[in-house]
Design a protein around this motif. Structure first.
Motif, PDB file in Angstrom:
ATOM      1  N   PRO A  51      -3.159 -11.758   2.065  1.00 17.66           N
ATOM      2  CA  PRO A  51      -3.424 -10.386   2.516  1.00 17.66           C
ATOM      3  C   PRO A  51      -2.330  -9.434   2.054  1.00 17.66           C
ATOM      4  CG  PRO A  51      -3.715 -11.954   4.309  1.00 17.66           C
ATOM      5  CD  PRO A  51      -3.095 -12.716   3.182  1.00 17.66           C
ATOM      6  N   LEU A  52      -2.726  -8.248   1.641  1.00 15.38           N
ATOM      7  CA  LEU A  52      -1.785  -7.227   1.169  1.00 15.38           C
ATOM      8  C   LEU A  52      -1.799  -6.032   2.123  1.00 15.38           C
ATOM      9  CD1 LEU A  52      -2.344  -6.958  -2.701  1.00 15.38           C
ATOM     10  CD2 LEU A  52      -0.218  -7.572  -1.555  1.00 15.38           C
ATOM     11  N   LEU A  53      -0.614  -5.489   2.367  1.00 15.08           N
ATOM     12  CA  LEU A  53      -0.497  -4.294   3.198  1.00 15.08           C
ATOM     13  C   LEU A  53       0.406  -3.292   2.483  1.00 15.08           C
ATOM     14  CD1 LEU A  53      -1.122  -2.941   5.967  1.00 15.08           C
ATOM     15  CD2 LEU A  53       1.022  -3.935   6.798  1.00 15.08           C
ATOM     16  N   SER A  54      -0.024  -2.047   2.404  1.00 14.74           N
ATOM     17  CA  SER A  54       0.749  -1.016   1.725  1.00 14.74           C
ATOM     18  C   SER A  54       2.001  -0.668   2.519  1.00 14.74           C
ATOM     19  CB  SER A  54      -0.114   0.238   1.543  1.00 14.74           C
ATOM     20  OG  SER A  54       0.610   1.257   0.905  1.00 14.74           O
ATOM     21  N   HIS A  55       3.141  -0.674   1.833  1.00 11.60           N
ATOM     22  CA  HIS A  55       4.419  -0.328   2.471  1.00 11.60           C
ATOM     23  C   HIS A  55       5.250   0.433   1.430  1.00 11.60           C
ATOM     24  CE1 HIS A  55       7.731  -0.772   5.364  1.00 11.60           C
ATOM     25  NE2 HIS A  55       8.513  -0.970   4.307  1.00 11.60           N
ATOM     26  N   HIS A  56       5.357   1.752   1.589  1.00 10.05           N
ATOM     27  CA  HIS A  56       6.056   2.563   0.600  1.00 10.05           C
ATOM     28  C   HIS A  56       6.883   3.634   1.306  1.00 10.05           C
ATOM     29  CE1 HIS A  56       2.806   5.356   1.502  1.00 10.05           C
ATOM     30  NE2 HIS A  56       1.933   4.411   1.156  1.00 10.05           N
ATOM     31  N   SER A  81       8.200  -4.812  -4.368  1.00 14.09           N
ATOM     32  CA  SER A  81       8.041  -3.447  -4.866  1.00 14.09           C
ATOM     33  C   SER A  81       7.212  -3.504  -6.139  1.00 14.09           C
ATOM     34  CB  SER A  81       9.410  -2.793  -5.127  1.00 14.09           C
ATOM     35  OG  SER A  81      10.074  -3.454  -6.184  1.00 14.09           O
ATOM     36  N   ASP A  82       6.939  -2.350  -6.728  1.00 13.09           N
ATOM     37  CA  ASP A  82       6.164  -2.334  -7.963  1.00 13.09           C
ATOM     38  C   ASP A  82       6.871  -3.100  -9.070  1.00 13.09           C
ATOM     39  OD1 ASP A  82       4.244  -0.847  -6.746  1.00 13.09           O
ATOM     40  OD2 ASP A  82       4.781   1.059  -7.691  1.00 13.09           O
ATOM     41  N   ALA A  83       8.196  -3.029  -9.084  1.00 19.28           N
ATOM     42  CA  ALA A  83       8.986  -3.709 -10.106  1.00 19.28           C
ATOM     43  C   ALA A  83      10.429  -3.817  -9.640  1.00 19.28           C
ATOM     44  CB  ALA A  83       8.925  -2.957 -11.430  1.00 19.28           C
ATOM     45  N   GLY A  84      11.021  -4.987  -9.840  1.00 23.06           N
ATOM     46  CA  GLY A  84      12.425  -5.163  -9.481  1.00 23.06           C
ATOM     47  C   GLY A  84      12.622  -5.641  -8.053  1.00 23.06           C
ATOM     48  N   THR A  85      13.827  -5.431  -7.556  1.00 23.28           N
ATOM     49  CA  THR A  85      14.220  -5.921  -6.243  1.00 23.28           C
ATOM     50  C   THR A  85      14.005  -4.857  -5.170  1.00 23.28           C
ATOM     51  OG1 THR A  85      15.892  -7.365  -7.232  1.00 23.28           O
ATOM     52  CG2 THR A  85      16.146  -6.858  -4.895  1.00 23.28           C
ATOM     53  N   ASP A  90      13.978   1.613  -4.245  1.00 26.17           N
ATOM     54  CA  ASP A  90      12.613   1.303  -3.821  1.00 26.17           C
ATOM     55  C   ASP A  90      12.629   1.074  -2.314  1.00 26.17           C
ATOM     56  OD1 ASP A  90      10.992   1.374  -6.161  1.00 26.17           O
ATOM     57  OD2 ASP A  90      11.837  -0.520  -6.830  1.00 26.17           O
ATOM     58  N   PRO A  91      11.470   1.108  -1.653  1.00 22.57           N
ATOM     59  CA  PRO A  91      11.425   0.840  -0.211  1.00 22.57           C
ATOM     60  C   PRO A  91      12.011  -0.527   0.118  1.00 22.57           C
ATOM     61  CG  PRO A  91       9.330   1.734  -0.974  1.00 22.57           C
ATOM     62  CD  PRO A  91      10.143   1.428  -2.204  1.00 22.57           C
ATOM     63  N   GLY A  92      12.635  -0.637   1.270  1.00 25.40           N
ATOM     64  CA  GLY A  92      13.193  -1.918   1.690  1.00 25.40           C
ATOM     65  C   GLY A  92      14.308  -1.768   2.707  1.00 25.40           C
TER      66      GLY A  92
END
Length: 238
Positions: A51-56, A81-85, A90-92
């Motif tokens: 399952p995928l959930l959007s988190h941005h 994230s879309d790319a990388g860590t 990026d969000p995190g």
């Protein structure tokens, strides 16, 4: 034991993912993705069906509490994230902070991050460096540039392709056009480019072409006059 995994994903080449990352993504209950469409392509490539959930960045403050509650209830969740860590431009950060405050186990896997290969490939000193990410767009930008001009360590920046030349010119105006730098774009992809030279040379190079792809700029730290004289003396003795 339930936990939050931070899982780096490829910055371009799909082969740049670890076996451990694949196994973790196959084992979790839920995957948080910056863009579910982008991540869906990667997950499909590696036959990962979860399952995928959007988190941005636009919803992370609202969704983090629910995610924390799900982990506390026993679920194991991975953030990509879309790319990388995750967390590096990026969000995190916000979710990790919230999890840490609730005593939740957080585990970050090693993996792809754009600035590391750009730094190592730049030919500039790697022993001391500072990651600055994206500079302020307007308010505080000039003040920040003036501060950075006096730094003696190597500096790392992210930039968009359409602002690259303008940013290089601003660096040259504040730090001097002979300051050494490097620009990496399309890292790990088919049209990867790593350009090195002075800020003046890089401005000329990128002004004559259409720039595409994600950009990493590496800028030399200020070399104090005493060190310059020592370098000249050593060169003459050798």
């Amino acid at each position: 034991m339930s936990k939050l995994y931070l899982v780096p994903t490829p910055i371009g080449n799909l082969e740049d993912i670890t076996l451990r990352a694949i196994n973790v993504l196959k084992s979790v209950d839920l995957i948080l993705a910056e863009d579910t469409r982008t991540s869906g392509f990667l997950l499909k490539h590696y036959e990962i069906s979860k399952p995928l959930l959007s988190h941005h960045k636009f919803n992370e403050h609202k969704t983090s509490e629910n995610i924390v509650n799900r982990i506390l209830a026993g679920e194991t969740i991975a953030l990509i994230s879309d790319a990388g860590t995750p967390g590096i431009s990026d969000p995190g950060f916000f979710l990790v902070k919230h999890c840490a405050e609730q005593g939740i186990n957080v585990e970050c896997l090693p993996g792809a991050t754009a600035f590391v290969p750009a730094l190592v490939n730049s030919g500039l000193p790697c022993d001391r460096f500072c990651f600055e990410g994206f500079l302020p767009q307007k308010k505080g930008r000039q003040t920040k540039l003036n501060e950075l001009a006096e730094q003696t360590h190597t500096m790392i920046f992210y930039e968009s392709p359409h602002r690259l030349v303008k940013t290089l010119q601003q660096f040259a105006d504040v730090m001097g056009e002979n300051r050494k730098a490097a620009v990496s774009r399309e890292l790990t992809k088919l049209h990867e480019e790593n350009a090195r030279g002075t800020l003046s040379e890089l401005i000329q190079h990128f002004s004559s072409k259409t720039v595409k792809g994600e950009i990493v700029i590496i800028v030399e730290g200020k070399v104090i006059e005493k060190k310059k004289k020592e370098y000249i003396k050593k060169d003459r003795q050798s």
